[in-house]
Design an enzyme around this catalytic site. Structure first.
Site, PDB file in Angstrom:
ATOM      1  N   ASP A 316      33.860  32.491  43.162  1.00  0.00           N
ATOM      2  CA  ASP A 316      33.555  33.293  41.980  1.00  0.00           C
ATOM      3  C   ASP A 316      34.747  33.209  41.025  1.00  0.00           C
ATOM      4  O   ASP A 316      35.781  32.612  41.341  1.00  0.00           O
ATOM      5  CB  ASP A 316      33.260  34.740  42.383  1.00  0.00           C
ATOM      6  N   GLU A 522      28.644  44.324  36.708  1.00  0.00           N
ATOM      7  CA  GLU A 522      29.610  44.324  37.808  1.00  0.00           C
ATOM      8  C   GLU A 522      30.245  45.698  38.011  1.00  0.00           C
ATOM      9  O   GLU A 522      29.560  46.714  37.959  1.00  0.00           O
ATOM     10  CB  GLU A 522      30.628  43.199  37.603  1.00  0.00           C
TER      11      GLU A 522
END
Length: 635
Positions: A316, A522
């Site tokens: 990521d 997020e």
């Protein structure tokens, strides 16, 4: 003398032709493994490490690609060539970067990735589909078990449309789908999860053949597949357990035994690998205290060895930095730990030289064996060869027409209709409020989310955290859809937050109140209270306390609604419907019936969380599988 010169010239030409014939990797007729082996035999360490490096478009240029042999470029959330850039603008940028890669000694094309998680959502005028949280909410729920034939086809069609809109910008790689199993709605990424039930998430991996194309018959298990230049490489994420973190905190620790991890969070990866997914992205989260970016037992041992995954594993955004706490505290260690764990491509958006230098040093000192580098590069090249990048590395201008096409908008509108879940309809079973009449003399539309396209679309839309207002892209707000749907004689009055006196003296037949969450993504979406954004609660009280009302909740997850249910005549969960608000009006006014069912539990109070089917304290406001149905008005 002249004959000798001619002979020498011919000899040189023959030598050149002969040399070209040895470039087996450029010949699409050669077997895949032959092409990979031939190319790898020609590559230097510098070229191999370059292939393992993914950088942000802000630092990418033809010169950078050529000098460092960069294997991949990405656009982070909101990273665009220019505000409101057109498909042609995107193609020009991607092609310019690609030409830098093609000018290298071996001409290995780069692969460009983007977070196309509900359509090509970074791009102006793209079709914005509903977020995953809504996409399985259709009919055919029976005894807690979905008959998902219709759902799977819908999500596959959305995958195919998304692939075309990504390719319409010259991009070949989508960081989708998210196959997390969100077990706690307090998690800020819960809207990226299809369900809190792993069997539903497994079924929704059908989006992968939509994005990549149908896997050919007799394909070897785990081998990636992309069916040409109208499809994209997909990415199953985030491996593994990201939806099960303690208290739903993003990037936190998932505390669960092996049986729980492998029965709840891992099954969708089995399905993704069996469907030929090209890449897998590693989670920021930890499993019982061990960072996933350093978990070789699960990446190398399980994903690659046990599941036979042959695509590439990608980190990521700055994921290896976060192996240590605080992040980047010991970068050399982090590079070593991440690469040895099995991560093949490292997302190092901006500070890529530090990564290249660190990895080079680690290989030269034998801290990382060359076999690990070769495994990573082989996987990256396999995906590039399989998807035809060596044959078609540049954008196809003819695909630009697919961006935001009417066909795709109609598909998104259909998806919106099927995402809606009717949770309440009337104060009693014999007095339903929905469907609403189109010929009411005067109706009130209220709420912060009624005329706000950005709120409808949610996070990961144009910007990473989403955008407020109606200037972000093209689309139809719920208010605009209502006005278009009702009879021309019906007066539609919009007041975002009317007081009770305005409502009482207005002479309205009924009201539609649209409230919910504001956009987030997020960790910025982590919420311990899960309340509707202000002034939503007061709007509900002012309007629904004075007249008949339907409340439409626009949210990325279940939110606190129990205190208001008794005041509300009809309640609709619209989730995050995206750019095509007309789908909401289609169902409210009966052109289509409600058919959606909850693919997750709706709590009474956040004090109950986490709460899932089978828990001893399972006592939801609306249970998994709940959803009232209405026939279309013409039925």
């Amino acid at each position: 003398m002249n004959k000798m010169r001619v002979f020498l010239v011919l000899l040189c030409l023959w030598a050149a032709v002969s040399e070209a014939e040895y470039l087996k990797y450029k010949d699409p007729k050669q077997p895949l493994n032959t092409r990979i082996k031939d190319l790898m035999n020609r590559m230097t360490l510098e070229e191999k490490i370059g292939q393992m490096t993914q950088i942000e478009r802000k630092v990418a240029s033809p010169d950078v690609m050529k000098q460092y042999f960069i294997g991949s470029v990405l656009s982070g959330g909101g990273s665009v060539p220019a505000p409101k850039a057109s498909a042609a603008d995107w193609m020009e940028m991607v092609n310019n970067i690609q030409k830098g890669s093609l000018s290298t000694r071996l001409g290995i094309p780069m692969i460009y990735g983007i977070d196309a998680v509900h359509g090509n959502n970074n791009v102006y005028k793209a079709t914005i589909f509903p977020h995953n949280v809504g996409l399985v909410l259709v009919d055919n729920l029976l005894n807690m078990s979905f008959n998902l034939c219709a759902d799977k086809q819908l999500v596959k069609r959305i995958g195919a449309a998304t692939a075309l809109e990504v390719r319409a910008t010259g991009i070949q790689y989508a960081f989708a789908p998210c196959i997390a199993v969100c077990r706690d709605p307090r998690w800020g990424r819960c809207y990226e999860s299809y369900s809190d039930d792993h069997t539903i998430v497994q079924s929704m991996t059908e989006i992968i053949p939509g994005l990549q194309g149908d896997l050919p018959a007799n394909s070897k298990k785990g081998v990636p597949f992309v069916a040409g230049k109208e499809k994209v490489a997909a990415c199953a994420k985030h491996f593994v357990g990201d939806g099960g973190t303690t208290r739903g905190l993003d990037e936190n620790n998932t505390v669960i035994d092996s049986k729980g991890l492998f029965s709840i969070h891992m099954p969708a990866y089995h399905d993704s690998v069996s469907k030929g997914v090209s890449t897998v992205m590693v989670s920021y989260s930890s499993w019982n205290g061990k960072k996933m970016h350093a978990n070789g037992n699960l990446i190398n041992g399980y994903l690659k060895d046990k599941l036979k995954f042959r695509g590439f594993v990608i980190s990521d955004w700055e994921g290896i930095d976060r192996i240590t706490s605080p992040p980047h505290q010991n970068y050399t260690y982090s590079v070593q730990a991440g690469v040895l764990a099995g991560i093949d491509m490292i997302m190092v958006p901006e500070n890529f030289l530090e990564f290249i230098n660190s990895l080079t040093s680690l290989v030269k000192s034998n801290a990382i064996p060359m076999t690990r580098i070769d495994d990573a590069v082989r996987r990256i090249l396999r995906v590039k060869f399989v998807m035809g990048l060596f044959e078609d590395p540049l954008a196809d201008p003819s695909l630009a027409k697919h961006l935001g096409s009417q066909e795709h908008r109609e598909l998104a509108r259909e998806a919106v209709r099927k995402t809606l879940v009717l949770l309440k309809n009337g104060k009693g079973p014999k007095s339903p409020l929905l469907p609403l009449p189109k010929k009411a003399p005067k109706i009130l539309v209220a709420g912060s989310h009624a005329d706000n396209l950005g709120f409808q679309c949610g996070g990961w839309t144009i910007e990473w955290q989403g955008v407020h207002g109606n200037d972000l892209t093209e689309g139809t707000t719920i208010l605009a859809a209502i006005k278009k749907t009702v009879d021309p004689s019906t007066q539609v009055v919009f007041s975002e937050n009317p007081d009770a006196s305005f409502v009482k003296r207005g002479g309205f037949s009924h009201a539609i109140v649209v409230v919910g969450e504001v956009p987030y993504a997020e960790m910025f979406g982590d919420s311990m209270n899960l309340t509707i954004a202000d002034p939503g609660p007061s709007t509900i009280k002012s309007v629904c306390g004075s007249m008949k009302c339907v409340v439409v909740v626009v949210s990325g997850r279940p939110v606190v609604i129990e205190p208001y249910v008794n005041q509300i005549d009809a309640l609709v969960a619209a989730w995050l419907p995206g750019s095509e608000g007309q789908g909401v009006a289609d169902v409210l006014f009966g052109d289509y019936g409600f058919s959606g069912k909850l693919a997750r539990n709706w709590f009474k109070s956040v004090d109950q969380l986490p709460m899932n089917v089978g828990d001893a304290h399972y006592d939801p406001l609306f249970p998994f599988g709940f959803g009232l149905a209405t026939p279309p008005r013409n039925a």
